[in-house]
Design a protein around this motif. Structure first.
Motif, PDB file in Angstrom:
ATOM      1  N   UNK A  38      93.999 -61.838 -26.453  1.00  0.00           N
ATOM      2  CA  UNK A  38      92.637 -62.130 -26.012  1.00  0.00           C
ATOM      3  C   UNK A  38      92.665 -63.007 -24.767  1.00  0.00           C
ATOM      4  N   UNK A  39      93.543 -63.996 -24.749  1.00  0.00           N
ATOM      5  CA  UNK A  39      93.677 -64.849 -23.573  1.00  0.00           C
ATOM      6  C   UNK A  39      94.098 -64.065 -22.340  1.00  0.00           C
ATOM      7  N   UNK A  40      95.003 -63.117 -22.518  1.00  0.00           N
ATOM      8  CA  UNK A  40      95.440 -62.282 -21.398  1.00  0.00           C
ATOM      9  C   UNK A  40      94.300 -61.413 -20.879  1.00  0.00           C
ATOM     10  N   UNK A  41      93.486 -60.895 -21.799  1.00  0.00           N
ATOM     11  CA  UNK A  41      92.338 -60.065 -21.395  1.00  0.00           C
ATOM     12  C   UNK A  41      91.339 -60.900 -20.601  1.00  0.00           C
ATOM     13  N   UNK A  42      91.059 -62.104 -21.074  1.00  0.00           N
ATOM     14  CA  UNK A  42      90.114 -62.977 -20.382  1.00  0.00           C
ATOM     15  C   UNK A  42      90.607 -63.334 -18.984  1.00  0.00           C
ATOM     16  N   UNK A  43      91.916 -63.460 -18.810  1.00  0.00           N
ATOM     17  CA  UNK A  43      92.475 -63.801 -17.506  1.00  0.00           C
ATOM     18  C   UNK A  43      92.469 -62.612 -16.553  1.00  0.00           C
ATOM     19  N   UNK A  44      92.731 -61.413 -17.104  1.00  0.00           N
ATOM     20  CA  UNK A  44      92.874 -60.226 -16.256  1.00  0.00           C
ATOM     21  C   UNK A  44      91.586 -59.432 -16.108  1.00  0.00           C
ATOM     22  N   UNK A  45      90.656 -59.570 -17.066  1.00  0.00           N
ATOM     23  CA  UNK A  45      89.442 -58.770 -17.042  1.00  0.00           C
ATOM     24  C   UNK A  45      89.650 -57.349 -17.532  1.00  0.00           C
ATOM     25  N   UNK A  46      90.828 -57.057 -18.075  1.00  0.00           N
ATOM     26  CA  UNK A  46      91.164 -55.724 -18.554  1.00  0.00           C
ATOM     27  C   UNK A  46      91.859 -55.837 -19.905  1.00  0.00           C
ATOM     28  N   UNK A  47      91.631 -54.843 -20.752  1.00  0.00           N
ATOM     29  CA  UNK A  47      92.281 -54.793 -22.068  1.00  0.00           C
ATOM     30  C   UNK A  47      93.138 -53.537 -22.141  1.00  0.00           C
ATOM     31  N   UNK A  48      94.305 -53.682 -22.741  1.00  0.00           N
ATOM     32  CA  UNK A  48      95.224 -52.562 -22.892  1.00  0.00           C
ATOM     33  C   UNK A  48      95.453 -52.277 -24.375  1.00  0.00           C
ATOM     34  N   UNK A  49      95.719 -51.015 -24.666  1.00  0.00           N
ATOM     35  CA  UNK A  49      96.032 -50.617 -26.039  1.00  0.00           C
ATOM     36  C   UNK A  49      97.102 -49.540 -25.986  1.00  0.00           C
ATOM     37  N   UNK A  50      98.186 -49.776 -26.702  1.00  0.00           N
ATOM     38  CA  UNK A  50      99.291 -48.821 -26.730  1.00  0.00           C
ATOM     39  C   UNK A  50      99.597 -48.446 -28.174  1.00  0.00           C
ATOM     40  N   UNK A  51      99.218 -47.252 -28.563  1.00  0.00           N
ATOM     41  CA  UNK A  51      99.508 -46.693 -29.886  1.00  0.00           C
ATOM     42  C   UNK A  51      98.986 -47.568 -31.029  1.00  0.00           C
ATOM     43  N   UNK A  52      97.936 -48.340 -30.801  1.00  0.00           N
ATOM     44  CA  UNK A  52      97.390 -49.207 -31.836  1.00  0.00           C
ATOM     45  C   UNK A  52      96.312 -48.508 -32.660  1.00  0.00           C
ATOM     46  N   UNK A  53      95.690 -47.473 -32.097  1.00  0.00           N
ATOM     47  CA  UNK A  53      94.692 -46.697 -32.822  1.00  0.00           C
ATOM     48  C   UNK A  53      95.189 -45.295 -33.137  1.00  0.00           C
ATOM     49  N   UNK A  54      96.091 -44.774 -32.307  1.00  0.00           N
ATOM     50  CA  UNK A  54      96.599 -43.416 -32.474  1.00  0.00           C
ATOM     51  C   UNK A  54      98.018 -43.355 -31.920  1.00  0.00           C
ATOM     52  N   UNK A  55      98.960 -42.896 -32.710  1.00  0.00           N
ATOM     53  CA  UNK A  55     100.321 -42.753 -32.220  1.00  0.00           C
ATOM     54  C   UNK A  55     100.359 -41.782 -31.048  1.00  0.00           C
ATOM     55  N   UNK A  56     101.081 -42.160 -30.008  1.00  0.00           N
ATOM     56  CA  UNK A  56     101.195 -41.305 -28.838  1.00  0.00           C
ATOM     57  C   UNK A  56     100.106 -41.507 -27.812  1.00  0.00           C
ATOM     58  N   UNK A  57      99.167 -42.423 -28.078  1.00  0.00           N
ATOM     59  CA  UNK A  57      98.055 -42.641 -27.158  1.00  0.00           C
ATOM     60  C   UNK A  57      98.030 -44.048 -26.609  1.00  0.00           C
ATOM     61  N   UNK A  58      97.352 -44.207 -25.477  1.00  0.00           N
ATOM     62  CA  UNK A  58      97.186 -45.518 -24.854  1.00  0.00           C
ATOM     63  C   UNK A  58      95.888 -45.513 -24.069  1.00  0.00           C
ATOM     64  N   UNK A  59      95.367 -46.699 -23.803  1.00  0.00           N
ATOM     65  CA  UNK A  59      94.142 -46.767 -23.000  1.00  0.00           C
ATOM     66  C   UNK A  59      94.048 -48.107 -22.296  1.00  0.00           C
ATOM     67  N   UNK A  60      93.172 -48.153 -21.309  1.00  0.00           N
ATOM     68  CA  UNK A  60      92.829 -49.370 -20.596  1.00  0.00           C
ATOM     69  C   UNK A  60      91.317 -49.468 -20.584  1.00  0.00           C
ATOM     70  N   UNK A  61      90.779 -50.663 -20.779  1.00  0.00           N
ATOM     71  CA  UNK A  61      89.326 -50.828 -20.905  1.00  0.00           C
ATOM     72  C   UNK A  61      88.859 -52.056 -20.142  1.00  0.00           C
ATOM     73  N   UNK A  62      87.600 -52.031 -19.738  1.00  0.00           N
ATOM     74  CA  UNK A  62      86.985 -53.155 -19.040  1.00  0.00           C
ATOM     75  C   UNK A  62      85.587 -53.376 -19.599  1.00  0.00           C
ATOM     76  N   UNK A  63      85.164 -54.642 -19.722  1.00  0.00           N
ATOM     77  CA  UNK A  63      83.825 -54.928 -20.236  1.00  0.00           C
ATOM     78  C   UNK A  63      82.741 -54.602 -19.223  1.00  0.00           C
ATOM     79  N   UNK A  64      81.556 -54.310 -19.739  1.00  0.00           N
ATOM     80  CA  UNK A  64      80.362 -54.081 -18.924  1.00  0.00           C
ATOM     81  C   UNK A  64      79.402 -55.236 -19.208  1.00  0.00           C
ATOM     82  N   UNK A  65      78.988 -55.932 -18.153  1.00  0.00           N
ATOM     83  CA  UNK A  65      78.174 -57.134 -18.337  1.00  0.00           C
ATOM     84  C   UNK A  65      76.712 -56.892 -17.975  1.00  0.00           C
ATOM     85  N   UNK A  66      75.831 -57.591 -18.683  1.00  0.00           N
ATOM     86  CA  UNK A  66      74.406 -57.645 -18.361  1.00  0.00           C
ATOM     87  C   UNK A  66      73.947 -59.071 -18.594  1.00  0.00           C
ATOM     88  N   UNK A  67      73.450 -59.708 -17.536  1.00  0.00           N
ATOM     89  CA  UNK A  67      73.011 -61.104 -17.616  1.00  0.00           C
ATOM     90  C   UNK A  67      74.123 -62.003 -18.154  1.00  0.00           C
TER      91      UNK A  67
END
Length: 234
Positions: A183-212
């Protein structure tokens, strides 16, 4: 209200009706009467009466192979204000991401300790993903979920870290200290990574969308692990 956990004998008619509708997760049907009664812990006579009434108002549809969620629910779901407005605002950017990557693009929001997917553009190659529009996954096992968690404030973070962490694959983070560091790394980078944590063989990168100043959603690009190029996707 996602589920009703009180004694079914003490539930109101409205709560029992919700139990019946909620029993159709995750596929929407088909379900037999016995399936619904078993999932709801209701007598078959009660389940049948509720299914009949829900069918009459279009919330449930009955076909030869069983009961399905009805089109009326789809119509109502499409006009939920927050998700509708988010989808309309995000879709042009989601299409841009898809054109740049030709990979699967997700839009998700937080509901309790889960991420709920409100839009998805599938990549050109068929790749099995556990996500689906209207479906939910744990915050801690997904890129979108971790991005939302990191920017949702200390109270939620403390609540998540104080609970047993759910495991979807052997790579899911179940150690609170490791999750806190992530979580600290995500807050510093503004990006979140996931490697095979939800599905074996898959990965993703995500960014938050802000409003106010608040994270109201997150976008992600999901790829097979063999094509995961964090720098390019970021």
């Amino acid at each position: 209200m996602r589920s009703v956990k009180r004694n079914p004998d003490r539930l109101s008619v409205l709560e029992k009706s919700w139990l019946v509708l909620d029993s159709f997760r995750p596929t929407g049907g088909p379900l037999r009467l016995a399936d619904v009664a078993e999932r709801c812990h209701l007598p078959k006579t009660t389940a049948f009466r509720l299914l009949t009434e829900l069918t009459e108002i279009g919330a449930v549809a009955r076909r030869e192979d069983g009961y399905y969620l009805g089109r009326r629910l789809f119509e109502l779901g499409c006009i939920v204000p927050l998700e509708r407005d988010l989808r309309h605002a995000a879709l042009p950017f989601m299409h841009d991401l898809y054109e740049a990557t030709h990979e699967t693009v997700h839009l998700g929001v937080r509901d309790g300790l889960d991420v709920v997917y409100v839009e998805k553009i599938r990549g050109q190659e068929t790749f099995a993903l556990p996500s689906r529009v209207g479906g939910r996954l744990p915050l801690t096992c997904t890129g979108i979920g971790k991005a939302l968690l990191a920017y949702s404030g200390p109270d939620l973070i403390d609540e998540v870290l104080g609970r047993p962490l759910r495991r979807l694959t052997p790579h899911s983070i179940v150690d609170p200290q490791r999750l806190e560091e992530t979580i600290g790394q995500i807050q510093a980078a503004g990006l979140a990574y996931e490697r095979e944590e939800a599905q074996l063989g898959g990965a993703c990168i995500a960014a938050p969308v802000f409003s106010d100043g608040m994270a109201v959603a997150a976008l992600s690009v999901s790829v097979p692990l063999v094509r995961f190029q964090p720098t390019r996707l970021a």
